[in-house]
Each structure stands twice: as structure tokens, then as C-alpha cells.
Scaffold this motif. Structure first.
Motif, PDB file in Angstrom:
ATOM      1  N   ARG A   1       0.857  -1.189   0.000  1.00 57.13           N
ATOM      2  CA  ARG A   1       0.000   0.000   0.000  1.00 57.13           C
ATOM      3  C   ARG A   1       0.892   1.238   0.000  1.00 57.13           C
ATOM      4  O   ARG A   1       1.864   1.324   0.737  1.00 57.13           O
ATOM      5  CB  ARG A   1      -0.877   0.037   1.244  1.00 57.13           C
ATOM      6  CG  ARG A   1      -1.777  -1.139   1.409  1.00 57.13           C
ATOM      7  CD  ARG A   1      -3.130  -0.855   0.848  1.00 57.13           C
ATOM      8  NE  ARG A   1      -4.014  -1.947   1.221  1.00 57.13           N
ATOM      9  CZ  ARG A   1      -4.853  -2.488   0.409  1.00 57.13           C
ATOM     10  NH1 ARG A   1      -4.979  -2.037  -0.807  1.00 57.13           N
ATOM     11  NH2 ARG A   1      -5.615  -3.485   0.792  1.00 57.13           N
ATOM     12  N   TYR A   2       0.535   2.190  -0.831  1.00 59.70           N
ATOM     13  CA  TYR A   2       1.258   3.453  -0.881  1.00 59.70           C
ATOM     14  C   TYR A   2       0.394   4.525  -0.216  1.00 59.70           C
ATOM     15  O   TYR A   2      -0.767   4.706  -0.578  1.00 59.70           O
ATOM     16  CB  TYR A   2       1.564   3.845  -2.324  1.00 59.70           C
ATOM     17  CG  TYR A   2       2.545   2.896  -2.981  1.00 59.70           C
ATOM     18  CD1 TYR A   2       3.906   3.081  -2.798  1.00 59.70           C
ATOM     19  CD2 TYR A   2       2.112   1.842  -3.757  1.00 59.70           C
ATOM     20  CE1 TYR A   2       4.816   2.221  -3.381  1.00 59.70           C
ATOM     21  CE2 TYR A   2       3.019   0.974  -4.346  1.00 59.70           C
ATOM     22  CZ  TYR A   2       4.367   1.172  -4.152  1.00 59.70           C
ATOM     23  OH  TYR A   2       5.265   0.319  -4.730  1.00 59.70           O
ATOM     24  N   THR A   3       0.965   5.187   0.770  1.00 62.47           N
ATOM     25  CA  THR A   3       0.260   6.255   1.480  1.00 62.47           C
ATOM     26  C   THR A   3       1.112   7.514   1.442  1.00 62.47           C
ATOM     27  O   THR A   3       2.228   7.520   0.911  1.00 62.47           O
ATOM     28  CB  THR A   3      -0.001   5.858   2.946  1.00 62.47           C
ATOM     29  OG1 THR A   3       1.248   5.736   3.621  1.00 62.47           O
ATOM     30  CG2 THR A   3      -0.751   4.532   3.036  1.00 62.47           C
ATOM     31  N   TRP A   4       0.586   8.565   2.056  1.00 60.77           N
ATOM     32  CA  TRP A   4       1.361   9.808   2.153  1.00 60.77           C
ATOM     33  C   TRP A   4       2.624   9.626   2.984  1.00 60.77           C
ATOM     34  O   TRP A   4       3.596  10.355   2.834  1.00 60.77           O
ATOM     35  CB  TRP A   4       0.509  10.911   2.792  1.00 60.77           C
ATOM     36  CG  TRP A   4      -0.575  11.389   1.886  1.00 60.77           C
ATOM     37  CD1 TRP A   4      -1.896  11.052   1.936  1.00 60.77           C
ATOM     38  CD2 TRP A   4      -0.440  12.265   0.780  1.00 60.77           C
ATOM     39  NE1 TRP A   4      -2.601  11.653   0.933  1.00 60.77           N
ATOM     40  CE2 TRP A   4      -1.713  12.431   0.197  1.00 60.77           C
ATOM     41  CE3 TRP A   4       0.616  12.937   0.192  1.00 60.77           C
ATOM     42  CZ2 TRP A   4      -1.956  13.218  -0.911  1.00 60.77           C
ATOM     43  CZ3 TRP A   4       0.379  13.725  -0.910  1.00 60.77           C
ATOM     44  CH2 TRP A   4      -0.893  13.865  -1.449  1.00 60.77           C
ATOM     45  N   HIS A   5       2.605   8.643   3.850  1.00 64.26           N
ATOM     46  CA  HIS A   5       3.745   8.421   4.753  1.00 64.26           C
ATOM     47  C   HIS A   5       4.752   7.424   4.181  1.00 64.26           C
ATOM     48  O   HIS A   5       5.717   7.073   4.848  1.00 64.26           O
ATOM     49  CB  HIS A   5       3.247   7.934   6.107  1.00 64.26           C
ATOM     50  CG  HIS A   5       2.274   8.874   6.730  1.00 64.26           C
ATOM     51  ND1 HIS A   5       2.642  10.111   7.216  1.00 64.26           N
ATOM     52  CD2 HIS A   5       0.943   8.775   6.924  1.00 64.26           C
ATOM     53  CE1 HIS A   5       1.577  10.729   7.696  1.00 64.26           C
ATOM     54  NE2 HIS A   5       0.523   9.940   7.527  1.00 64.26           N
ATOM     55  N   GLY A   6       4.515   6.938   2.972  1.00 58.77           N
ATOM     56  CA  GLY A   6       5.456   6.004   2.345  1.00 58.77           C
ATOM     57  C   GLY A   6       4.785   4.683   1.994  1.00 58.77           C
ATOM     58  O   GLY A   6       3.571   4.536   2.062  1.00 58.77           O
ATOM     59  N   LYS A   7       5.610   3.745   1.656  1.00 60.55           N
ATOM     60  CA  LYS A   7       5.131   2.429   1.239  1.00 60.55           C
ATOM     61  C   LYS A   7       4.996   1.525   2.454  1.00 60.55           C
ATOM     62  O   LYS A   7       5.890   1.454   3.290  1.00 60.55           O
ATOM     63  CB  LYS A   7       6.125   1.843   0.241  1.00 60.55           C
ATOM     64  CG  LYS A   7       5.747   0.484  -0.304  1.00 60.55           C
ATOM     65  CD  LYS A   7       6.646   0.082  -1.458  1.00 60.55           C
ATOM     66  CE  LYS A   7       7.853  -0.644  -0.951  1.00 60.55           C
ATOM     67  NZ  LYS A   7       8.643  -1.259  -2.024  1.00 60.55           N
TER      68      LYS A   7
END
Length: 119
Positions: free
Chosen positions: A65-71
Motif C-alpha cells: 500500500r502506498y500512502t502519504w507516509h510512504g510504502k
């Protein structure tokens, strides 16, 4: 003859032979039928009959999952069924691995290749 043509012809022949061998390991022959990944469990039973053995196991499917905080990478346990069939005329068993009622893999009995947790 042209050197490039001959080398391309040799490369294409080798690639074709390798793909034919790979296809052979990803399929199971039941009488005049060929079972391949993507077939349903009902179709396999219809064409091959009941397996010698059925097991349920869990394998870890990697979810990314890719989020604003990284992978973020984490394993998700998936329930699979493992059916065993014996190939007539040879002393070899094949494992058919099903996920959600669909065949995902065909392997020789001694070649598991996944991180299994049997129930």
C-alpha cells in the motif's frame, strides 16, 4: 545465409521449446482434457474426478500500500486448497492449488514453493 537471420531463428526455436516445457509443468492431463490455471474446481472434478487427497492451507500474499507516509508492505493470509492427483502410467503425484475456487498453480508433489501453514 544471413548471420542475423540464423541467430534469430535459433533464438526463436529455443524460446519456443522453453515455453512448451513451461506450459507442460503448468498443466495436468486428465484423459483427453488438459487442466490449466484459471479453471474452476468444478471443472477439474468433472474432468479428472475426485482427488486422492485434499488439504487446506494458508499462504501469505504480500500486499503493498502506498500512502502519504510512504510504502507499507504487509502479509495477508490467503486460504488455499491443495488437491493431489496421481498421473496414470507414472509414479508421480501432481498438486493442484486452488484459491477462491479457481486453479492458480499445478506443481509436482515434492515442489511446494510457498510458505504454507496447514490447518
Amino acid at each position: 545465409m544471413n548471420y542475423k537471420f540464423v541467430s534469430c531463428l535459433v533464438f526463436a526455436t529455443i524460446a519456443l521449446l522453453n515455453s512448451a516445457q513451461a506450459q507442460d509443468f503448468q498443466s495436468l492431463r486428465c484423459g483427453s482434457f488438459i487442466i490449466v490455471p484459471g479453471d474452476s474446481a468444478a471443472k477439474v472434478i468433472e474432468r479428472c474426478g475426485q482427488p486422492l487427497e485434499k488439504k487446506q492451507a494458508h499462504r501469505d500474499k504480500i500486499i503493498v500500500r502506498y500512502t502519504w507516509h510512504g510504502k507499507k508492505v504487509y502479509p495477508k493470509p490467503i486460504l488455499v486448497e491443495i488437491w493431489k492427483y496421481r498421473i496414470p502410467g507414472r509414479n508421480v503425484k501432481q498438486q493442484l492449488i486452488f484459491e477462491r475456487g479457481r486453479l492458480i498453480d499445478v506443481r509436482q508433489d515434492d515442489d511446494i514453493g510457498y510458505n504454507w501453514r496447514f490447518d
